[in-house]
Design an enzyme around this catalytic site. Structure first.
Site, PDB file in Angstrom:
ATOM      1  N   TYR A 196       0.858  -1.181   0.000  1.00  0.00           N
ATOM      2  CA  TYR A 196       0.000   0.000   0.000  1.00  0.00           C
ATOM      3  C   TYR A 196       0.896   1.233   0.000  1.00  0.00           C
ATOM      4  CZ  TYR A 196      -3.934   3.009   1.512  1.00  0.00           C
ATOM      5  OH  TYR A 196      -4.916   3.966   1.603  1.00  0.00           O
ATOM      6  N   LYS A 197       0.609   2.146  -0.924  1.00  0.00           N
ATOM      7  CA  LYS A 197       1.381   3.382  -1.055  1.00  0.00           C
ATOM      8  C   LYS A 197       0.515   4.538  -0.582  1.00  0.00           C
ATOM      9  CE  LYS A 197       3.798   6.200  -4.549  1.00  0.00           C
ATOM     10  NZ  LYS A 197       3.970   6.419  -6.007  1.00  0.00           N
ATOM     11  N   ALA A 198       0.934   5.241   0.471  1.00  0.00           N
ATOM     12  CA  ALA A 198       0.071   6.220   1.134  1.00  0.00           C
ATOM     13  C   ALA A 198       0.649   7.629   1.073  1.00  0.00           C
ATOM     14  CB  ALA A 198      -0.132   5.829   2.599  1.00  0.00           C
TER      15      ALA A 198
END
Length: 295
Positions: A196-198
Site C-alpha cells: 500500500y502506497k500512502a
C-alpha cells in the site's frame, strides 16, 4: 471476487537487504510535462519526457530497490534498453489517467494495454494502480477496481501495489484532506493488495506526535506493508516525514518528486541527477534502513 490475501507474499524483490523499501517513481505523465513547461516556457514534446525518465532510471536505480515506470512514455524503452541497474526491480504503472477540469488526473481506470503476463515475462516484478478517493463518491466502484487489479496481478504472479490519493469532492462540499487519507486506508487497505502506497498525513509537517499517530492508524488498518509517496510534501521536510512514518510502522518510500524534481530544466540532466538526486536518494535509503533495522 478475490478475498483479502491471508498468506504473506514475498516482497523481497522490491526491498533492500534490510527489508526496507527504497523505491523511485518516474511514472508521472502530464504532471511531469507541466513541470517541464513551467521551467522552459514552451511546449514539451513526448520525447523530452521519455529521455528524462530514461536518464533517471539509468542514474538512480543503482541506489534504489525498485523503480516505477509508465507505459505511456518509458516502460518499453526501459525494458528494451535494459536501463534498470542489476538488483533494482521494475514496477509497471497499470493505471490510465483521465483528466478533468483543473486536474491532470480526475479519474483512473485500469490500463488494459498493460498485459500483466506479458510484462511478467519481460522481468517486471509488480504492477501499481492509482486510486482516486473522493469523499462524495460511492466506494463500491473503486473497491471493485482494486479487487479486479489484485486478481490480474495474482493471475500473472506479480506483486500488486495500490496508491490511493485523496482528492476534493466534486460537489464542492467542505472536506478534510487528512481525514480522507485515513478513510482511504480504512476502505482500501485490506482488499488484498500486497503493498500500500500512502500519502503522508499532514504532508509531513507540524507536530511529530500527531504525524506518528496518524501513521500508526494507517499501520493498524492496512493489512499489508505500506510505504509513503512524496507528492504534496516539500522536499526539505520529506526525509523527516519518512523517518516519522517508518517509526510508526511504514516500511519505506516509493517517491519521485522529492528525489528528482530539482533536476528538471537542467541542461545536463544526468550530471544533475548524480550531483543532486543521488545524494537525496542515499539519505532516504539510510533513513529507511535504520528505521526498519531498529524494529
Amino acid at each position: 471476487m478475490t478475498d483479502p490475501r491471508t498468506d504473506p507474499v514475498d516482497l523481497s524483490s522490491l526491498a533492500r537487504p534490510s527489508g526496507a523499501f527504497a523505491m523511485v517513481a518516474v511514472d508521472q505523465r502530464e504532471a511531469l510535462r507541466a513541470m517541464f513547461a513551467e521551467r522552459h516556457g514552451e511546449p514539451v514534446p513526448d520525447e523530452r519526457l521519455t529521455e528524462f525518465k530514461l536518464a533517471a532510471v539509468r542514474t538512480l536505480t543503482p541506489y534504489a530497490s525498485a523503480v516505477l515506470v509508465d507505459r505511456d512514455f518509458a516502460l518499453d524503452r526501459v525494458i528494451e534498453e535494459k536501463a534498470t541497474a542489476a538488483g533494482c526491480a521494475l514496477i509497471a504503472a497499470a493505471d490510465r489517467f483521465l483528466p478533468g477540469p483543473g486536474e491532470f488526473v480526475a479519474d483512473v481506470e485500469i490500463d488494459e494495454a498493460v498485459d500483466p503476463a506479458g510484462y511478467a515475462a519481460q522481468g517486471v516484478a509488480a504492477l501499481k494502480l492509482l486510486v482516486i478517493h473522493r469523499p462524495d463518491e460511492a466506494p463500491e466502484p473503486r473497491i471493485a477496481m482494486v479487487r479486479r487489479f489484485v486478481d490480474r496481478c495474482r493471475a500473472a504472479g506479480l506483486i500488486s501495489i495500490i496508491e490511493p490519493v485523496s482528492r476534493p469532492p466534486r460537489d464542492g462540499r467542505d472536506w478534510d484532506w487528512n481525514a480522507c487519507v485515513l478513510a482511504a486506508a480504512e476502505e482500501l487497505g485490506a482488499l488484498g493488495a500486497d503493498l500500500y502506497k500512502a500519502e503522508i498525513p499532514l504532508h509531513g509537517e507540524g507536530d511529530e506526535a500527531e504525524i506518528r499517530r496518524r501513521c500508526a492508524h494507517i499501520t493498524a488498518v492496512v493489512a499489508s506493508p505500506w510505504v509513503v509517496l512524496s507528492s504534496g510534501v516539500r522536499h526539505e521536510v520529506f526525509p523527516r516525514a519518512v523517518g516519522l512514518a517508518c517509526a510508526a510502522g511504514a516500511s519505506g518510500f516509493l517517491a519521485g518528486r522529492a528525489v528528482w524534481r530539482p533536476v528538471i530544466g537542467r541542461s545536463d540532466v544526468e550530471a544533475a541527477l548524480r550531483r543532486i538526486s543521488v545524494p537525496r536518494l542515499q539519505e532516504l535509503v539510510h533513513i529507511v534502513d535504520e528505521a526498519v533495522a531498529a524494529r
